[in-house]
Design a protein around this motif. Sequence first.
Motif, short mmCIF file in Angstrom:
data_model
loop_
_atom_site.label_atom_id
_atom_site.label_comp_id
_atom_site.label_asym_id
_atom_site.label_seq_id
_atom_site.Cartn_x
_atom_site.Cartn_y
_atom_site.Cartn_z
N PRO A 205 57.60 -55.42 -20.38
CA PRO A 205 56.64 -55.98 -19.42
C PRO A 205 57.23 -57.03 -18.48
CG PRO A 205 55.60 -55.77 -21.57
CD PRO A 205 57.05 -55.45 -21.76
N PHE A 206 58.39 -57.59 -18.82
CA PHE A 206 59.02 -58.59 -17.97
C PHE A 206 60.03 -57.97 -17.00
CE2 PHE A 206 58.02 -60.73 -22.03
CZ PHE A 206 57.13 -61.68 -21.57
N ALA A 207 60.06 -56.65 -16.91
CA ALA A 207 61.05 -55.97 -16.07
C ALA A 207 60.89 -56.36 -14.60
CB ALA A 207 60.94 -54.46 -16.24
N GLY A 208 59.66 -56.46 -14.13
CA GLY A 208 59.44 -56.83 -12.73
C GLY A 208 59.99 -58.21 -12.43
N GLN A 209 59.74 -59.16 -13.33
CA GLN A 209 60.27 -60.51 -13.13
C GLN A 209 61.79 -60.51 -13.12
OE1 GLN A 209 58.70 -63.29 -15.98
NE2 GLN A 209 56.56 -62.79 -15.54
N LEU A 210 62.38 -59.71 -14.02
CA LEU A 210 63.84 -59.66 -14.09
C LEU A 210 64.44 -59.15 -12.79
CD1 LEU A 210 66.49 -59.87 -15.67
CD2 LEU A 210 66.06 -57.57 -16.57
N VAL A 211 63.87 -58.11 -12.21
CA VAL A 211 64.39 -57.55 -10.96
C VAL A 211 64.27 -58.58 -9.83
CG1 VAL A 211 64.05 -55.77 -9.21
CG2 VAL A 211 63.94 -55.17 -11.63
N GLN A 212 63.12 -59.22 -9.72
CA GLN A 212 62.91 -60.20 -8.66
C GLN A 212 63.83 -61.40 -8.80
OE1 GLN A 212 58.76 -61.21 -8.76
NE2 GLN A 212 58.06 -59.20 -8.07
N GLU A 213 63.96 -61.90 -10.01
CA GLU A 213 64.78 -63.10 -10.22
C GLU A 213 66.27 -62.80 -10.13
OE1 GLU A 213 63.37 -64.62 -13.92
OE2 GLU A 213 61.35 -65.01 -13.14
N ALA A 214 66.67 -61.59 -10.54
CA ALA A 214 68.09 -61.23 -10.44
C ALA A 214 68.55 -61.17 -8.99
CB ALA A 214 68.33 -59.90 -11.13
N ALA A 215 67.64 -60.79 -8.08
CA ALA A 215 68.00 -60.70 -6.67
C ALA A 215 68.25 -62.08 -6.06
CB ALA A 215 66.88 -59.99 -5.90
N LYS A 216 67.66 -63.13 -6.64
CA LYS A 216 67.80 -64.48 -6.09
C LYS A 216 68.73 -65.36 -6.91
CE LYS A 216 62.97 -64.27 -4.51
NZ LYS A 216 61.63 -64.91 -4.62
N ALA A 217 68.99 -64.97 -8.14
CA ALA A 217 69.77 -65.83 -9.04
C ALA A 217 71.22 -65.93 -8.62
CB ALA A 217 69.68 -65.28 -10.47
N PRO A 218 71.85 -67.09 -8.81
CA PRO A 218 73.29 -67.20 -8.55
C PRO A 218 74.09 -66.35 -9.53
CG PRO A 218 72.46 -69.18 -9.60
CD PRO A 218 71.26 -68.36 -9.26
N ALA A 219 75.29 -65.99 -9.12
CA ALA A 219 76.12 -65.13 -9.97
C ALA A 219 76.41 -65.77 -11.32
CB ALA A 219 77.43 -64.80 -9.25
#
Length: 322
Positions: A205-219
């Motif tokens: 259920p947290f997959a959507g959050q993971l995709v959104q946050e991974a796009a903005k997160a620093p390496a």
Amino acid sequence: MMSTPSTASPRRAEMLAAAAAAVTVVLWASAFVSIRSAGDAYSPGALALGRLLAGALTLGVICLVRRETWPPRSAWRGIAISGVLWFGFYMVALNWGEQQVDAGTAALVVNTGPILIALLGSRLLGDPMPPRLLAGMAVSFAGAVTVGLSMSGEGGSSVLGVVLCLLAAVAYAGGVVAQKPALGSASPLQVTTFGCLVGAVVCLPFAGQLVQEAAKAPASATLNMVYLGVFPTALAFTTWAYALSRTTASRMGATTYAAPALVVLMSWLFLGEVPGLLTLAGGALCLAGVAVSRSRSRAAARAAVPAAVPEQRPEQAPDSAR
């Protein structure tokens, strides 16, 4: 001498189990540094899912290389329960809870986990509760609380945070106790791999959050999340299962009390957080308690070593062998 194989094999197995437990504790302690970094960019559920996906992928590759088969049906109940409780719920609750409370409260609540493991292990698995184990756990728990209180800032503690940390401790204890019987019919790699997969499914259920946050997160945050999946999850949970299959749940739970002392050392080396005297004293208490809990009395040590079997001479062989 005929007694050599009978005495050397148990000693070697005990040393391998101790080494596996040490690897687990070191890697779980190192997770503290990575969670501090990744937690700034990822929410609790997304971090847990990303960590579990990285761990499941790593374990899947290892299983393919080793040609591991599916676990037997008798092991699936323990795998499923530990996957839901420990790999899934525990990671989300702990990530979330530690954002709501200060370090001292988190240490006090979360470190009740090994005590709960001992109680559940005694009740459900019939694990022995020798006085040395109980004394060592009491000393280590005092040390863990001392470390947590000494490293606390001025942050407050919310009721939600305390409840989440308590639920994390209960889930951790329940997952360990459920995992122990599964190791009787499945290999440590099988139990860890499929438990990790179950946990990843629980966190989908947290997959959507993971995709959104991974796009903005620093390496650096993403790399720390991957590190959490490969080492403190895939490798450390496998070495944990290996050691757990060769000892009691209670003793393994007590061993994890070495983690707070290692966290102090790693925070000093990698985060530049110089420990105070109270923190060092708490770390020393943790290590002393682990040493006591894993020690054996002289009588128990003698009982654990098989008596030497005298070598028979041909003329002393029984009549049935002549």
